[in-house]
Design a protein around this motif. Sequence first.
Motif, PDB file in Angstrom:
ATOM      1  N   PRO A 152       0.820  -1.228   0.000  1.00 27.17           N
ATOM      2  CA  PRO A 152       0.000   0.000   0.000  1.00 27.17           C
ATOM      3  C   PRO A 152       0.850   1.272   0.000  1.00 27.17           C
ATOM      4  O   PRO A 152       0.486   2.261  -0.652  1.00 27.17           O
ATOM      5  CB  PRO A 152      -0.814  -0.092   1.294  1.00 27.17           C
ATOM      6  CG  PRO A 152      -0.639  -1.456   1.832  1.00 27.17           C
ATOM      7  CD  PRO A 152       0.514  -2.108   1.136  1.00 27.17           C
ATOM      8  N   ALA A 153       2.003   1.242   0.681  1.00 26.06           N
ATOM      9  CA  ALA A 153       2.852   2.445   0.702  1.00 26.06           C
ATOM     10  C   ALA A 153       3.424   2.730  -0.685  1.00 26.06           C
ATOM     11  O   ALA A 153       3.506   3.882  -1.118  1.00 26.06           O
ATOM     12  CB  ALA A 153       3.979   2.281   1.716  1.00 26.06           C
ATOM     13  N   LEU A 154       3.791   1.656  -1.408  1.00 27.28           N
ATOM     14  CA  LEU A 154       4.306   1.845  -2.769  1.00 27.28           C
ATOM     15  C   LEU A 154       3.233   2.428  -3.679  1.00 27.28           C
ATOM     16  O   LEU A 154       3.507   3.326  -4.485  1.00 27.28           O
ATOM     17  CB  LEU A 154       4.741   0.493  -3.359  1.00 27.28           C
ATOM     18  CG  LEU A 154       6.131  -0.005  -3.035  1.00 27.28           C
ATOM     19  CD1 LEU A 154       6.378  -1.337  -3.736  1.00 27.28           C
ATOM     20  CD2 LEU A 154       7.160   1.023  -3.498  1.00 27.28           C
ATOM     21  N   ALA A 155       2.008   1.895  -3.543  1.00 29.38           N
ATOM     22  CA  ALA A 155       0.909   2.391  -4.383  1.00 29.38           C
ATOM     23  C   ALA A 155       0.669   3.878  -4.098  1.00 29.38           C
ATOM     24  O   ALA A 155       0.521   4.686  -5.022  1.00 29.38           O
ATOM     25  CB  ALA A 155      -0.359   1.568  -4.135  1.00 29.38           C
ATOM     26  N   ALA A 156       0.662   4.250  -2.817  1.00 38.66           N
ATOM     27  CA  ALA A 156       0.423   5.655  -2.454  1.00 38.66           C
ATOM     28  C   ALA A 156       1.533   6.554  -3.011  1.00 38.66           C
ATOM     29  O   ALA A 156       1.281   7.661  -3.501  1.00 38.66           O
ATOM     30  CB  ALA A 156       0.336   5.785  -0.930  1.00 38.66           C
TER      31      ALA A 156
END
Length: 242
Positions: A152-156
Amino acid sequence: MSSRSFDLAVVGGGVIGLAHAYVAAKAGKRVAVIEKDPRANGASIRNFGFITVTGQERGDSWRLARRTRDVWAEVAAGAGLSIEQHGLYLTARSVEAVAVIEAFLKTEMGEGCRLLAPEEFRQLAHGLGGPDLQAVLHSPHELRVESRDAIPALAAWLEKIWSVTFYNETMVFEASPPRLRTSRGMIEADAVVVCPGDDFVTLYPDRIASYRLRRCRLSMLKLAEPGFRLPGALMSDLSLAR
Ligand SMILES: Cc1cc2nc3c(=O)[nH]c(=O)nc-3n(C[C@H](O)[C@H](O)[C@H](O)COP(=O)(O)OP(=O)(O)OC[C@H]3O[C@@H](n4cnc5c(N)ncnc54)[C@H](O)[C@@H]3O)c2cc1C
């Protein structure tokens, strides 16, 4: 140009989809990632988060593994991801396993790796190892991330810094560039990369079937918090079979 028109559409918001989105966005492309779930929920967040180098097949796989590790390090710094562990400890419990490790250390892939005596390992691993421990291979090359946080951090980060557009809760039924038919209407893209994980039936089922893929199961065991943290990831010598 419509706001739903892109240079590249990536189907699937798992790690493979995000990797393609990152490279394309870095190259200046307008990128969309289309994910059927509210957020990626497949193998990419249900794994060990282990970025493996040592033990990959000699040649291209090993070279790519090192490159992948470097990309993870670059992305982690940019996206503020935490690297949970550095390096790998592989415990050998039989003389055969020690022989394999010794042979490995003589190859170019053994660079930077070394064999630890059981006592040396026990000291840094809070006494772990068991009575039959023969030796331990230490490799400094690995990284480990916590995938449930990292994905999720990469997507954000891709959305915020690299202007990648995310369509979550959007199923792609048909991907025929320049059009993708989705559960939320049409999206246009000059090119499509399909990264559907283990969904072998929704897109291009005939082509996927021709590879005769078979799902396999890999189980994870979550241990109770031991009250300490090992300096690196730990693997048993069963991994030497690979
Ligand atoms: C228990 C376990 C441990 C593992 N440990 C490691 C490890 O330590 N290190 C390592 O490198 N690898 C590990 N792996 C392997 C790794 O997790 C997978 O190779 C990787 O996550 C695959 O990523 P992916 O993006 O291809 O698939 P996925 O993560 O499954 O992502 C595919 C995404 O596509 C979406 N999707 C599919 N079809 C459509 C559609 N038609 N429209 C819209 N969205 C769609 C799905 O919802 C899904 O989110 C492990 C795997 C398992 C199961």
